[in-house]
Design a protein around this motif. Structure first.
Motif, PDB file in Angstrom:
ATOM      1  N   SER A 254     -64.765  38.714  33.208  1.00 44.31           N
ATOM      2  CA  SER A 254     -65.732  39.012  32.136  1.00 44.31           C
ATOM      3  C   SER A 254     -65.356  40.175  31.227  1.00 44.31           C
TER       4      SER A 254
ATOM      5  N   GLY B 139     -63.861  39.359  28.357  1.00 42.05           N
ATOM      6  CA  GLY B 139     -63.740  38.715  27.051  1.00 42.05           C
ATOM      7  C   GLY B 139     -62.348  38.157  26.805  1.00 42.05           C
TER       8      GLY B 139
ATOM      9  N   SER C 254     -61.167  35.112  27.354  1.00 48.82           N
ATOM     10  CA  SER C 254     -61.106  33.778  26.747  1.00 48.82           C
ATOM     11  C   SER C 254     -61.537  33.813  25.281  1.00 48.82           C
ATOM     12  N   THR C 255     -62.462  34.708  24.948  1.00 48.02           N
ATOM     13  CA  THR C 255     -62.863  34.815  23.534  1.00 48.02           C
ATOM     14  C   THR C 255     -61.667  35.223  22.682  1.00 48.02           C
TER      15      THR C 255
ATOM     16  N   ARG D 208     -58.939  32.444  22.528  1.00 46.38           N
ATOM     17  CA  ARG D 208     -59.319  31.350  21.613  1.00 46.38           C
ATOM     18  C   ARG D 208     -59.101  31.748  20.166  1.00 46.38           C
ATOM     19  N   GLN D 209     -59.534  32.980  19.831  1.00 43.86           N
ATOM     20  CA  GLN D 209     -59.393  33.441  18.446  1.00 43.86           C
ATOM     21  C   GLN D 209     -57.916  33.485  18.041  1.00 43.86           C
TER      22      GLN D 209
ATOM     23  N   ASP E   3     -56.989  27.973  29.475  1.00 47.18           N
ATOM     24  CA  ASP E   3     -57.850  28.798  30.316  1.00 47.18           C
ATOM     25  C   ASP E   3     -57.429  28.529  31.773  1.00 47.18           C
TER      26      ASP E   3
ATOM     27  N   ARG F 197     -72.583  41.521  29.882  1.00 48.62           N
ATOM     28  CA  ARG F 197     -72.087  40.380  29.099  1.00 48.62           C
ATOM     29  C   ARG F 197     -72.185  39.084  29.903  1.00 48.62           C
TER      30      ARG F 197
ATOM     31  N   GLU G 141     -74.639  35.578  29.370  1.00 42.94           N
ATOM     32  CA  GLU G 141     -74.059  34.232  29.319  1.00 42.94           C
ATOM     33  C   GLU G 141     -74.738  33.298  30.320  1.00 42.94           C
TER      34      GLU G 141
ATOM     35  N   ARG H 210     -65.744  42.762  18.759  1.00 43.10           N
ATOM     36  CA  ARG H 210     -64.869  41.592  18.883  1.00 43.10           C
ATOM     37  C   ARG H 210     -63.895  41.506  17.724  1.00 43.10           C
TER      38      ARG H 210
END
Ligand code: DC
Length: 230
Positions: free
Chosen positions: A15, A17, A19-20, A23-24, A35, A159, A163, A211
């Motif tokens: 946790s 972030g 994967s965020t 992805r970006q 992933d 966070r 979720e 982010r």
């Protein structure tokens, strides 16, 4: 001339972030995002559903032969989703039931060899961003850009709670905190490829940055590395 593609690895605590950010970066660079945690989660789901005794290496080997994992890009959500034997399990693998057991399953030698071999095949043509725990240390030790993400515990718990709460309002912050701490402990203390920062990884602590700021920084690192490829 076409730009040379690189491999980007993102490792770190649960946790943070990862994967965020992954992805970006993949979207911006036109790379594939993988992933790797989803693979361990899908294997755990299979073991739970089929009552596999994962303390027995013979049973584990037999079960792994029955498992086929695939990532398929979903045009609507614009993300690759994981399929376990042709069933889309992208969402069920996020349940706490799976999260409670996944670190135990991910610590098994046979499970890791199975997942790592597939992950390495996915990277043969480069142009990939993969996140996990051992991607920069074991899966792609020669990756051009390695990022190690971290953030304060309280921020991470908050966070993850948000979720999970969105999907299950019965969940408590205590449950989320205990699960996160337990997973970090097992992931970083296991015998086979424990979570650790690769010596050549860049640290990204996102406790106090947004982010967008985090993405801008990582993209700058990636572009520098791409630019340096001959
Ligand atoms: O990233 P995640 O929280 O979905 O990962 C789920 C679990 O899988 C995590 O507790 C540790 C394990 N994992 C791992 O051991 N190695 C990886 N490369 C990715 C995940």
């Amino acid at each position: 001339m076409a730009k040379k593609k690189i491999i980007i690895t993102i490792d770190g605590w649960s946790s943070c972030g990862k994967s965020t950010l992954a992805r970006q970066l993949a979207k911006q660079l036109g790379y594939v995002y993988v992933d790797s945690g989803a693979m361990y989660r899908a294997i755990t789901l299979y073991f739970l559903r089929n009552h596999v005794d994962w303390t027995d290496p013979v049973k584990v080997r037999e079960a792994l032969q029955e498992i086929n994992l695939e990532f398929i890009f979903n045009e609507a959500s614009q993300v690759s989703e994981i399929y376990l034997n042709d069933e889309n399990v992208e969402y069920v693998i996020r349940d706490l039931v799976v999260a409670e057991k996944v670190s135990e399953v991910a610590a098994i030698r046979e499970v890791r060899s199975f997942a790592v071999a597939q992950q390495q095949r996915m990277g043969t043509r480069k142009g990939i961003v993969m996140d996990g725990r051992d991607i920069g240390t074991v899966v792609f030790p020669h990756a051009e850009l390695k990022i190690f993400m971290t953030a304060d515990n309280a921020v991470r718990v908050e966070r993850r709670f948000k979720e999970l709460y969105a999907k299950n309002p019965n969940i408590t912050i205590e449950e989320v905190k205990n699960n996160l701490e337990m997973r970090d402990y097992i992931d970083s203390n296991r015998e086979v490829s424990p979570l650790r920062k690769a010596d050549d990884a860049r640290v990204l602590d996102n406790t106090n940055i947004s982010r967008d700021e985090q993405f801008a920084l990582a993209l700058q690192w990636a572009e520098e590395m791409i630019h340096h490829q001959k």
